[in-house]
Design a protein around this motif. Structure first.
Motif, PDB file in Angstrom:
ATOM      1  N   GLU A 104       0.980  -1.182  -0.059  1.00 39.80           N
ATOM      2  CA  GLU A 104       0.213   0.021  -0.118  1.00 39.80           C
ATOM      3  C   GLU A 104       0.599   1.326  -0.123  1.00 39.80           C
ATOM      4  OE1 GLU A 104      -2.688   0.604  -0.432  1.00 39.80           O
ATOM      5  OE2 GLU A 104      -3.403  -1.413  -0.396  1.00 39.80           O
ATOM      6  N   ALA A 105       2.014   1.471   0.303  1.00 43.34           N
ATOM      7  CA  ALA A 105       3.375   2.180   0.183  1.00 43.34           C
ATOM      8  C   ALA A 105       4.043   2.483  -0.891  1.00 43.34           C
ATOM      9  CB  ALA A 105       3.739   2.731   2.144  1.00 43.34           C
ATOM     10  N   LEU A 194      -5.316 -11.656  -1.310  1.00 42.66           N
ATOM     11  CA  LEU A 194      -4.005 -10.607  -1.789  1.00 42.66           C
ATOM     12  C   LEU A 194      -3.909  -9.446  -1.721  1.00 42.66           C
ATOM     13  CD1 LEU A 194      -2.759 -12.944  -4.361  1.00 42.66           C
ATOM     14  CD2 LEU A 194      -1.736 -12.257  -2.539  1.00 42.66           C
ATOM     15  N   LYS A 195      -3.841  -8.646  -0.197  1.00 44.32           N
ATOM     16  CA  LYS A 195      -4.556  -6.965  -0.844  1.00 44.32           C
ATOM     17  C   LYS A 195      -3.331  -6.857  -0.291  1.00 44.32           C
ATOM     18  CE  LYS A 195      -6.732  -7.948   3.208  1.00 44.32           C
ATOM     19  NZ  LYS A 195      -7.641  -7.630   4.407  1.00 44.32           N
ATOM     20  N   GLY A 196      -2.857  -5.617  -0.853  1.00 40.54           N
ATOM     21  CA  GLY A 196      -1.868  -4.315  -0.072  1.00 40.54           C
ATOM     22  C   GLY A 196      -0.837  -4.302   0.670  1.00 40.54           C
ATOM     23  N   GLU A 197      -1.719  -5.231   1.608  1.00 36.73           N
ATOM     24  CA  GLU A 197      -0.881  -4.900   3.117  1.00 36.73           C
ATOM     25  C   GLU A 197      -0.428  -6.373   3.235  1.00 36.73           C
ATOM     26  OE1 GLU A 197      -3.376  -6.026   6.493  1.00 36.73           O
ATOM     27  OE2 GLU A 197      -4.413  -4.439   5.648  1.00 36.73           O
ATOM     28  N   HIS A 198      -0.266  -6.760   2.399  1.00 38.47           N
ATOM     29  CA  HIS A 198       0.132  -8.677   2.041  1.00 38.47           C
ATOM     30  C   HIS A 198       1.167  -8.448   1.737  1.00 38.47           C
ATOM     31  CE1 HIS A 198      -3.795 -10.321   4.832  1.00 38.47           C
ATOM     32  NE2 HIS A 198      -2.757  -9.518   5.650  1.00 38.47           N
ATOM     33  N   LEU A 199       1.514  -7.739   1.303  1.00 34.74           N
ATOM     34  CA  LEU A 199       2.924  -7.675   0.277  1.00 34.74           C
ATOM     35  C   LEU A 199       3.684  -6.909   0.265  1.00 34.74           C
ATOM     36  CD1 LEU A 199       0.719  -6.936  -3.751  1.00 34.74           C
ATOM     37  CD2 LEU A 199       1.267  -9.115  -3.006  1.00 34.74           C
ATOM     38  N   VAL A 200       5.468  -7.234   0.566  1.00 30.51           N
ATOM     39  CA  VAL A 200       6.357  -6.777   1.076  1.00 30.51           C
ATOM     40  C   VAL A 200       6.862  -6.750  -0.400  1.00 30.51           C
ATOM     41  CG1 VAL A 200       8.291  -7.551   2.234  1.00 30.51           C
ATOM     42  CG2 VAL A 200       6.275  -8.457   2.682  1.00 30.51           C
ATOM     43  N   VAL A 232      -2.348  -3.984  -6.862  1.00 34.53           N
ATOM     44  CA  VAL A 232      -1.364  -3.169  -7.568  1.00 34.53           C
ATOM     45  C   VAL A 232      -2.318  -3.018  -8.939  1.00 34.53           C
ATOM     46  CG1 VAL A 232       0.428  -4.867  -6.476  1.00 34.53           C
ATOM     47  CG2 VAL A 232      -1.403  -5.271  -8.826  1.00 34.53           C
ATOM     48  N   GLY A 233      -3.688  -2.695  -9.245  1.00 35.96           N
ATOM     49  CA  GLY A 233      -4.228  -1.905 -10.275  1.00 35.96           C
ATOM     50  C   GLY A 233      -4.884  -3.311 -11.138  1.00 35.96           C
ATOM     51  N   ALA A 234      -5.697  -2.882 -11.731  1.00 35.44           N
ATOM     52  CA  ALA A 234      -6.243  -3.815 -12.866  1.00 35.44           C
ATOM     53  C   ALA A 234      -5.027  -4.119 -13.769  1.00 35.44           C
ATOM     54  CB  ALA A 234      -7.302  -3.328 -13.345  1.00 35.44           C
ATOM     55  N   PRO A 277     -10.760   1.809   6.242  1.00 33.20           N
ATOM     56  CA  PRO A 277     -10.561   3.691   5.291  1.00 33.20           C
ATOM     57  C   PRO A 277     -10.938   3.778   4.686  1.00 33.20           C
ATOM     58  CG  PRO A 277      -8.896   2.798   6.483  1.00 33.20           C
ATOM     59  CD  PRO A 277      -9.463   1.316   6.161  1.00 33.20           C
ATOM     60  N   LEU A 278     -12.069   5.411   4.130  1.00 31.35           N
ATOM     61  CA  LEU A 278     -12.788   5.485   3.277  1.00 31.35           C
ATOM     62  C   LEU A 278     -11.416   5.520   2.198  1.00 31.35           C
ATOM     63  CD1 LEU A 278     -15.849   7.705   4.829  1.00 31.35           C
ATOM     64  CD2 LEU A 278     -15.844   5.237   3.112  1.00 31.35           C
ATOM     65  N   PRO A 279     -10.682   6.189   2.437  1.00 33.43           N
ATOM     66  CA  PRO A 279      -9.773   6.355   1.436  1.00 33.43           C
ATOM     67  C   PRO A 279      -8.989   5.592   1.068  1.00 33.43           C
ATOM     68  CG  PRO A 279      -9.597   8.217   3.828  1.00 33.43           C
ATOM     69  CD  PRO A 279     -10.085   6.883   3.958  1.00 33.43           C
ATOM     70  N   LEU A 280      -8.992   4.615   1.767  1.00 31.71           N
ATOM     71  CA  LEU A 280      -8.630   2.691   1.091  1.00 31.71           C
ATOM     72  C   LEU A 280      -9.288   2.579  -0.137  1.00 31.71           C
ATOM     73  CD1 LEU A 280      -6.041   0.638   0.523  1.00 31.71           C
ATOM     74  CD2 LEU A 280      -6.857  -0.235   3.268  1.00 31.71           C
ATOM     75  N   LEU A 281     -10.469   2.542   0.814  1.00 30.65           N
ATOM     76  CA  LEU A 281     -11.834   1.818  -0.034  1.00 30.65           C
ATOM     77  C   LEU A 281     -11.649   2.432  -1.500  1.00 30.65           C
ATOM     78  CD1 LEU A 281     -14.254   1.108   2.766  1.00 30.65           C
ATOM     79  CD2 LEU A 281     -12.740  -0.572   2.038  1.00 30.65           C
TER      80      LEU A 281
END
Length: 304
Positions: A104-105, A194-200, A232-234, A277-281
């Motif tokens: 996510e970062a 496989l959400k962003g927070e689970h990717l390092v 990561v985007g479509a 969080p709304l911004p993340l959604l």
């Protein structure tokens, strides 16, 4: 029913002192995520404590599953340096901390997309019988027609809040939903979260590790393509899936799972019923709806 205890900072410190030689190592809670009670332990470890017995069962299974997938997926998987019970029937695992930043970062590069392709390929190669022997459950493919109907209702609420144009869902017609129905091929191991927070991800955009294996199932590989579209985007998700030899049907199915899911989740959150969080959604909605050329395909020659 007995109320499960809530782990305090003192509980965590006592547990860490019993596990590590460095009794002065600092601990602090992890704010990202939240299903487990998760704490950073110094700079080299992360401690996860199961808050209930159902999570404890999944955590025990996760420890065994990580050992099974580690040689196959081409990216690092956390290693448990200690595990056991922190309270009656409630488990913990002290894991090595993988170097890198949350997906996510940190953006994933083109080479990182190849890492994701290796992950998808490796998951497909995990022996199903061995995963079943560990207790990994089977999950039936979701109905895209039912999901489309739910997304259409959700889109009406988003339109009223000026969050989304429901006309965009017209791309997923009823015949298209039928054409993208899951095929009868054998199930594969699916990470399923496989959400962003689970990717390092490292500073150069390489995917160096994957966390969060507790929700893995044997099922529809399009679910992981959908997860990557949200993370990561479509376009990047479809490129990674194509590199992993998935064909147009599972790629498009994953794309539409992600699009319907993100519409529904944002609408639920705006109604006060969902989480996150709304911004993340909103960001995840935008990622899933990034256009790709594959959407222009009208005939699907095979599943891949």
């Amino acid at each position: 029913m007995t109320q499960a205890p809530t782990p305090s900072a003192d509980t965590v410190r006592r547990l860490v002192r019993s596990l590590l030689a460095d009794s002065q190592v600092g601990v602090r809670p992890v704010t990202e995520g939240g299903e487990h009670s998760t704490w950073w332990v110094g700079t080299r470890h992360v401690l996860r404590l199961a808050p209930d017995r159902e999570t404890a069962v999944r955590q025990r299974r996760e420890l065994r599953l990580r050992d099974l997938v580690r040689p196959l997926v081409g990216v690092a998987v956390p290693t448990s340096v200690a595990h056991g019970d922190w309270a009656g029937g409630l488990t913990y695992t002290l894991d090595t901390r993988l170097p890198g930043r949350s997906g996510e970062a940190q953006d994933v590069s083109a080479v990182g997309e190849a890492d994701l392709a290796g992950l998808l390929t490796g998951l497909r190669e995990v022996p199903v019988r061995q995963a079943e022997a560990l207790g990994v459950p089977r999950a039936a493919p979701r109905s895209l027609e039912e999901l489309r109907t739910a997304a259409e209702r959700a889109a009406e609420g988003l339109a009223a809040a000026d969050e989304f144009d429901p006309g965009r869902l017209a791309q997923l017609t009823q015949p298209a939903a039928g054409q993208l129905a899951a095929q009868t091929a054998a199930a594969v191991l699916v990470h399923h979260d496989l959400k962003g927070e689970h990717l390092v991800v490292s500073a150069d955009g390489r995917v160096r590790g994957v966390l969060g294996w507790a929700d893995a199932v044997l099922g529809d590989p399009a679910e992981d393509i959908a997860g990557l579209a949200i993370a990561v985007g479509a376009p990047a998700a479809v490129r990674a899936a194509t590199l992993a030899d998935y064909g147009a049907r599972p790629c498009l199915r994953g794309l539409w799972l992600s699009r319907c899911d993100t519409v529904i989740r944002l609408a639920e959150r705006l109604r006060g019923r969902g989480e996150g969080p709304l911004p993340l959604l909103r960001t995840q909605l935008g990622r899933a709806w990034e256009p790709i050329l594959l959407e222009r395909v009208t005939e699907l020659p095979g599943d891949g």
